[in-house]
Scaffold this motif. Structure first.
Motif, PDB file in Angstrom:
ATOM      1  N   HIS A 169       0.793  -1.179   0.124  1.00  0.00           N
ATOM      2  CA  HIS A 169       0.142   0.115  -0.241  1.00  0.00           C
ATOM      3  C   HIS A 169       0.859   1.251  -0.118  1.00  0.00           C
ATOM      4  O   HIS A 169       0.542   2.331  -0.769  1.00  0.00           O
ATOM      5  CB  HIS A 169      -0.899   0.050   1.292  1.00  0.00           C
ATOM      6  N   ARG A 170       1.934   1.318   0.631  1.00  0.00           N
ATOM      7  CA  ARG A 170       2.804   2.337   0.547  1.00  0.00           C
ATOM      8  C   ARG A 170       3.343   2.508  -0.772  1.00  0.00           C
ATOM      9  O   ARG A 170       3.705   3.647  -1.213  1.00  0.00           O
ATOM     10  CB  ARG A 170       4.326   2.049   1.503  1.00  0.00           C
ATOM     11  N   TRP A 171       3.858   1.447  -1.633  1.00  0.00           N
ATOM     12  CA  TRP A 171       4.571   1.394  -2.881  1.00  0.00           C
ATOM     13  C   TRP A 171       3.297   2.281  -3.774  1.00  0.00           C
ATOM     14  O   TRP A 171       3.534   2.818  -4.695  1.00  0.00           O
ATOM     15  CB  TRP A 171       4.782   0.087  -3.404  1.00  0.00           C
ATOM     16  N   LEU A 172       1.976   1.569  -3.598  1.00  0.00           N
ATOM     17  CA  LEU A 172       0.879   2.261  -4.279  1.00  0.00           C
ATOM     18  C   LEU A 172       0.904   3.753  -4.187  1.00  0.00           C
ATOM     19  O   LEU A 172       0.587   4.600  -5.265  1.00  0.00           O
ATOM     20  CB  LEU A 172      -0.391   1.741  -4.071  1.00  0.00           C
ATOM     21  N   GLU A 173       1.057   4.112  -2.737  1.00  0.00           N
ATOM     22  CA  GLU A 173       0.910   5.757  -2.573  1.00  0.00           C
ATOM     23  C   GLU A 173       1.876   6.616  -3.385  1.00  0.00           C
ATOM     24  O   GLU A 173       1.723   7.561  -3.975  1.00  0.00           O
ATOM     25  CB  GLU A 173       1.050   5.971  -1.061  1.00  0.00           C
ATOM     26  N   ILE A 174       3.257   5.846  -3.160  1.00  0.00           N
ATOM     27  CA  ILE A 174       4.210   6.515  -3.908  1.00  0.00           C
ATOM     28  C   ILE A 174       4.363   6.594  -5.210  1.00  0.00           C
ATOM     29  O   ILE A 174       4.537   7.586  -5.899  1.00  0.00           O
ATOM     30  CB  ILE A 174       5.608   5.943  -3.314  1.00  0.00           C
ATOM     31  N   ASN A 175       3.587   5.698  -5.927  1.00  0.00           N
ATOM     32  CA  ASN A 175       3.276   5.676  -7.285  1.00  0.00           C
ATOM     33  C   ASN A 175       2.212   5.875  -7.867  1.00  0.00           C
ATOM     34  O   ASN A 175       1.770   5.576  -8.973  1.00  0.00           O
ATOM     35  CB  ASN A 175       3.761   4.022  -7.790  1.00  0.00           C
ATOM     36  N   LEU A 181       2.315  -3.931 -12.396  1.00  0.00           N
ATOM     37  CA  LEU A 181       2.275  -4.689 -13.710  1.00  0.00           C
ATOM     38  C   LEU A 181       2.845  -3.666 -14.917  1.00  0.00           C
ATOM     39  O   LEU A 181       3.040  -4.034 -15.809  1.00  0.00           O
ATOM     40  CB  LEU A 181       0.890  -5.248 -14.049  1.00  0.00           C
ATOM     41  N   TYR A 182       2.602  -2.359 -14.600  1.00  0.00           N
ATOM     42  CA  TYR A 182       2.689  -1.437 -15.681  1.00  0.00           C
ATOM     43  C   TYR A 182       3.605  -0.061 -15.074  1.00  0.00           C
ATOM     44  O   TYR A 182       3.361   0.928 -15.323  1.00  0.00           O
ATOM     45  CB  TYR A 182       1.350  -0.615 -16.032  1.00  0.00           C
ATOM     46  N   SER A 183       4.739  -0.592 -14.399  1.00  0.00           N
ATOM     47  CA  SER A 183       5.740   0.412 -13.949  1.00  0.00           C
ATOM     48  C   SER A 183       7.255   0.020 -14.215  1.00  0.00           C
ATOM     49  O   SER A 183       7.450  -1.273 -14.286  1.00  0.00           O
ATOM     50  CB  SER A 183       5.470   0.701 -12.465  1.00  0.00           C
ATOM     51  N   ASN A 184       7.942   0.627 -14.104  1.00  0.00           N
ATOM     52  CA  ASN A 184       9.561   0.267 -14.137  1.00  0.00           C
ATOM     53  C   ASN A 184      10.028   0.113 -12.826  1.00  0.00           C
ATOM     54  O   ASN A 184      10.676   0.753 -12.147  1.00  0.00           O
ATOM     55  CB  ASN A 184      10.384   1.158 -14.928  1.00  0.00           C
TER      56      ASN A 184
END
Length: 186
Positions: A169-175, A181-184
């Motif tokens: 969930h932290r990763w999603l917030e940052i991104n 599946l659609y990020s580097n």
């Protein structure tokens, strides 16, 4: 008896287990007629409740371990690493034999419509049925691996290192909520 649909033809079928069917012999002509005209779809009406969260999370855990093995299969010592790594002990135990009433958290969200299509390299439009990847978060000294799977636009993810989705969930917030599946990401 259940109904199975081939185009506009409805045939009777007897279900044997979850994925096996037998058809009445007088319905074979309907099926053959449909297939002879180029038909390619068989629809099986479903009913009932969705699987419970424990079964879904165990399924994700098992698939995640398989994806790690697939991803690392060309790396020397990959099998010993996956089998012997203490950080994967809990997810292996949970996938195989969870404790009574144990359920790991997982994430589920829609990231695109179920009829989403993409273009192939030769320009054909094809439906996106499934896709998956491993998301690694954190640092080399302290990392987490998340298995991320999308089926018909519904994204599921589970932490392969423990029963917590906080890092995801932290990763999603940052991104900005973008799917791994659609990020580097790696």
């Amino acid at each position: 008896m259940a109904s199975v649909i081939f185009g506009d033809k409805i045939v009777s079928a007897r279900r044997h287990g979850k994925l096996s069917f037998s058809f009445k012999s007088d319905d074979f002509s309907k099926i053959e007629e449909y297939l002879d005209t180029g038909g390619t779809q068989m629809m099986i009406p479903i009913s009932g409740a969705a699987p419970d969260d424990m079964l879904t999370s165990r399924w994700l855990a098992k698939m995640g371990l398989e994806m790690l093995a697939f991803r690392w299969q060309n790396t020397d010592g990959w099998n010993d690493y996956i089998v012997g790594h203490e950080g994967l002990d809990e997810v292996r135990r949970y996938a195989r034999a969870p404790r009574p009433e144990e359920k790991w958290d997982y994430s589920k969200r829609r990231i695109y419509g179920q009829d989403n299509s993409t273009l192939t390299s030769d320009g054909q439009s094809v439906q996106t049925i499934w896709e998956c990847d491993i998301l690694a978060t954190g640092t080399a000294e302290s990392s987490e691996f998340y298995f991320v799977l999308a089926i018909f636009g519904v994204e599921y993810s589970i932490n392969l290192g423990g029963n917590s989705m906080d890092g995801y969930h932290r990763w999603l917030e940052i991104n900005d909520g973008k799917s791994p599946l659609y990020s580097n990401k790696n």
